[in-house]
Design a protein around this motif. Sequence first.
Motif, PDB file in Angstrom:
ATOM      1  N   GLU A  11     -22.422   4.773  -8.570  1.00 51.91           N
ATOM      2  CA  GLU A  11     -23.118   4.998  -9.842  1.00 51.91           C
ATOM      3  C   GLU A  11     -23.852   4.088 -10.236  1.00 51.91           C
ATOM      4  O   GLU A  11     -25.096   4.057 -10.649  1.00 51.91           O
ATOM      5  CB  GLU A  11     -22.284   5.725 -10.501  1.00 51.91           C
ATOM      6  CG  GLU A  11     -23.209   6.401 -11.894  1.00 51.91           C
ATOM      7  CD  GLU A  11     -22.348   7.202 -13.017  1.00 51.91           C
ATOM      8  OE1 GLU A  11     -22.910   8.072 -13.558  1.00 51.91           O
ATOM      9  OE2 GLU A  11     -20.984   6.856 -13.066  1.00 51.91           O
ATOM     10  N   LYS A  12     -23.065   2.897 -10.582  1.00 48.40           N
ATOM     11  CA  LYS A  12     -23.613   1.489 -11.334  1.00 48.40           C
ATOM     12  C   LYS A  12     -22.784   0.567 -10.642  1.00 48.40           C
ATOM     13  O   LYS A  12     -22.007   0.297 -10.219  1.00 48.40           O
ATOM     14  CB  LYS A  12     -23.059   1.504 -13.006  1.00 48.40           C
ATOM     15  CG  LYS A  12     -23.498   2.477 -13.641  1.00 48.40           C
ATOM     16  CD  LYS A  12     -23.195   2.606 -15.213  1.00 48.40           C
ATOM     17  CE  LYS A  12     -23.887   3.695 -15.820  1.00 48.40           C
ATOM     18  NZ  LYS A  12     -23.442   3.278 -17.409  1.00 48.40           N
ATOM     19  N   GLN A  13     -24.109  -0.475 -10.131  1.00 42.03           N
ATOM     20  CA  GLN A  13     -23.703  -1.488  -9.348  1.00 42.03           C
ATOM     21  C   GLN A  13     -24.593  -2.638  -9.836  1.00 42.03           C
ATOM     22  O   GLN A  13     -25.671  -2.554 -10.384  1.00 42.03           O
ATOM     23  CB  GLN A  13     -23.603  -1.447  -7.838  1.00 42.03           C
ATOM     24  CG  GLN A  13     -25.133  -0.816  -7.484  1.00 42.03           C
ATOM     25  CD  GLN A  13     -24.801  -0.465  -5.607  1.00 42.03           C
ATOM     26  OE1 GLN A  13     -24.165  -1.117  -4.929  1.00 42.03           O
ATOM     27  NE2 GLN A  13     -25.480   0.676  -5.469  1.00 42.03           N
ATOM     28  N   TYR A  14     -23.974  -3.866  -9.861  1.00 38.48           N
ATOM     29  CA  TYR A  14     -24.796  -5.014 -10.234  1.00 38.48           C
ATOM     30  C   TYR A  14     -24.450  -6.150  -9.164  1.00 38.48           C
ATOM     31  O   TYR A  14     -23.439  -6.606  -8.907  1.00 38.48           O
ATOM     32  CB  TYR A  14     -24.273  -5.465 -11.488  1.00 38.48           C
ATOM     33  CG  TYR A  14     -24.975  -6.621 -12.234  1.00 38.48           C
ATOM     34  CD1 TYR A  14     -26.515  -6.498 -12.541  1.00 38.48           C
ATOM     35  CD2 TYR A  14     -24.667  -7.841 -12.401  1.00 38.48           C
ATOM     36  CE1 TYR A  14     -27.265  -7.481 -13.202  1.00 38.48           C
ATOM     37  CE2 TYR A  14     -25.158  -8.790 -12.907  1.00 38.48           C
ATOM     38  CZ  TYR A  14     -26.778  -8.880 -13.425  1.00 38.48           C
ATOM     39  OH  TYR A  14     -27.533  -9.795 -13.835  1.00 38.48           O
ATOM     40  N   GLN A  15     -25.547  -6.688  -8.438  1.00 41.32           N
ATOM     41  CA  GLN A  15     -25.317  -7.822  -7.692  1.00 41.32           C
ATOM     42  C   GLN A  15     -24.524  -7.314  -6.556  1.00 41.32           C
ATOM     43  O   GLN A  15     -23.584  -8.431  -6.142  1.00 41.32           O
ATOM     44  CB  GLN A  15     -25.207  -9.146  -8.168  1.00 41.32           C
ATOM     45  CG  GLN A  15     -26.081  -9.517  -9.277  1.00 41.32           C
ATOM     46  CD  GLN A  15     -25.802 -11.056  -9.750  1.00 41.32           C
ATOM     47  OE1 GLN A  15     -24.948 -11.635  -9.560  1.00 41.32           O
ATOM     48  NE2 GLN A  15     -26.881 -11.463 -10.437  1.00 41.32           N
ATOM     49  N   GLY A  16     -24.628  -6.112  -6.199  1.00 40.29           N
ATOM     50  CA  GLY A  16     -23.695  -5.722  -5.013  1.00 40.29           C
ATOM     51  C   GLY A  16     -22.339  -5.302  -5.361  1.00 40.29           C
ATOM     52  O   GLY A  16     -21.531  -4.906  -4.493  1.00 40.29           O
ATOM     53  N   ILE A  17     -21.686  -5.490  -6.273  1.00 35.87           N
ATOM     54  CA  ILE A  17     -20.425  -4.813  -6.879  1.00 35.87           C
ATOM     55  C   ILE A  17     -20.709  -3.680  -7.598  1.00 35.87           C
ATOM     56  O   ILE A  17     -21.528  -3.604  -8.655  1.00 35.87           O
ATOM     57  CB  ILE A  17     -20.082  -6.155  -7.991  1.00 35.87           C
ATOM     58  CG1 ILE A  17     -19.729  -7.444  -7.182  1.00 35.87           C
ATOM     59  CG2 ILE A  17     -18.543  -5.691  -8.519  1.00 35.87           C
ATOM     60  CD1 ILE A  17     -19.182  -8.647  -8.334  1.00 35.87           C
ATOM     61  N   VAL A  18     -19.807  -2.499  -7.063  1.00 31.97           N
ATOM     62  CA  VAL A  18     -19.801  -1.244  -7.638  1.00 31.97           C
ATOM     63  C   VAL A  18     -18.891  -1.145  -8.885  1.00 31.97           C
ATOM     64  O   VAL A  18     -17.698  -1.574  -8.815  1.00 31.97           O
ATOM     65  CB  VAL A  18     -19.297  -0.291  -6.746  1.00 31.97           C
ATOM     66  CG1 VAL A  18     -19.615   1.039  -7.225  1.00 31.97           C
ATOM     67  CG2 VAL A  18     -20.320  -0.285  -5.212  1.00 31.97           C
TER      68      VAL A  18
END
Length: 434
Positions: A182-189
């Motif tokens: 649902e939410k990820q940033y720079q490949g990290i979920v």
Amino acid sequence: MIELPAVGAFLQMGQGKTATTLMALKDLLYDYVSISKVLVIAPKKVAEDTWQAEGRKWDDFRDLRFSTVMGTPKERRMALEADADIYVINRENVKWLCELYKYRLPFDALVVDESTSFKNHQAVRFKALKKCLGRFKKRIILTGTPRPNTLMDLWAQVYLLDGGQRLGKTITAYRRTYFVPEKQYQGIVYSYKCRNKECEKAIYDKIRDICFTLKDGYKEIPAEDNFIYVQLPEKAKRNYMQMLKEQVLSLGDEEITALSAAAVSNKLLQMANGAIYDKDGQYTEIHDAKLEALEEIYEANKPLLVFYSYKSDLERIRKKFPEARTLDSAEDVDAWNRGEIPLLLAHPASAGYGLNLQDGGSTIVWFGLTWSLEQYQQANARLKRQGQKHQVIIHHLIARGTIDEQVMKAIRSKAEGQAAMMDAVRMLKENIHG
């Protein structure tokens, strides 16, 4: 609970989870004689007295014998050696208990009160209890918020009931089957959501034979939310904005993690409440805006149950209101319910679960806000529960122009706490750089 080997009672706060469970346990112990020793795992303050008090409260339970497994290791061992039906221990001592018996626990029935405290499959307490599940003929989990954040929270709790039969043997298999990022940033979920409505229904269908809730036949306790916006003095406002810039800029170009977001959020929430800690653990008072707002509420409404966030909040409130009392023990609970405490101070992380405080008042004040939706709901349910005779008023003190506004927005939208906090800090960073 009598008929099935495993049951999840997902009853809303105040619907009688404890009394219902005690009735079933009494019948199982004395009428059916199908179990002999019960282990109840509960939050610390609940373990101290809530189960025992419920036993004393009703004539039906007077024959039940309780032993409270708390205190020093020696006191805990003595409590385990006592002749009793129900042994109540706080969740922090689960690993100690399992290791004491080399994971061969001498109990044949298990009750996990507030099972959401076992929702983290990586937690030490879950891993320890997982090794002992085969020892129990009867397993019961209790909570009013089985999915405080997302349906991901269900896996570990249901595992305690069936060892992975319904939702999968591993969290990875569960996630792969029903969820997408649902939410990820720079490949990290950072969070997952159900693939679709069909997946959500499939999860409920999998557990509906052992998990139950109650929708009808109870009185809904009325509650009114009141949002009080306090204005910071000009100097405090300037200090806050300066701290905001320093904290956000200190992140540089690094990725926003839960840890870094929490560090920034804590500093800003402290200032919104009126004080800030330095690197040596000492705090400096910044403003009294929330204290003054609390005083106005207190003059018009007594008694009050006040939830604070930091030790600085607690000390400053007690200094301004010497008659205030901190919720530390079962004696404090009894005194509150007898109407002897005009201002009761509690932290939502330690006092937000299982305690029956509805007899002592009907007004709550959130002096400091929390990102945790679960803590927020559970804390409010100390007064908003069966037995409450008055409308519950919930006051929220919100410092205008501070991170308080983002926290309140997250709570009202029922957003996941950690993800909402990280989003808020990310937004603050973008605004500063923008």
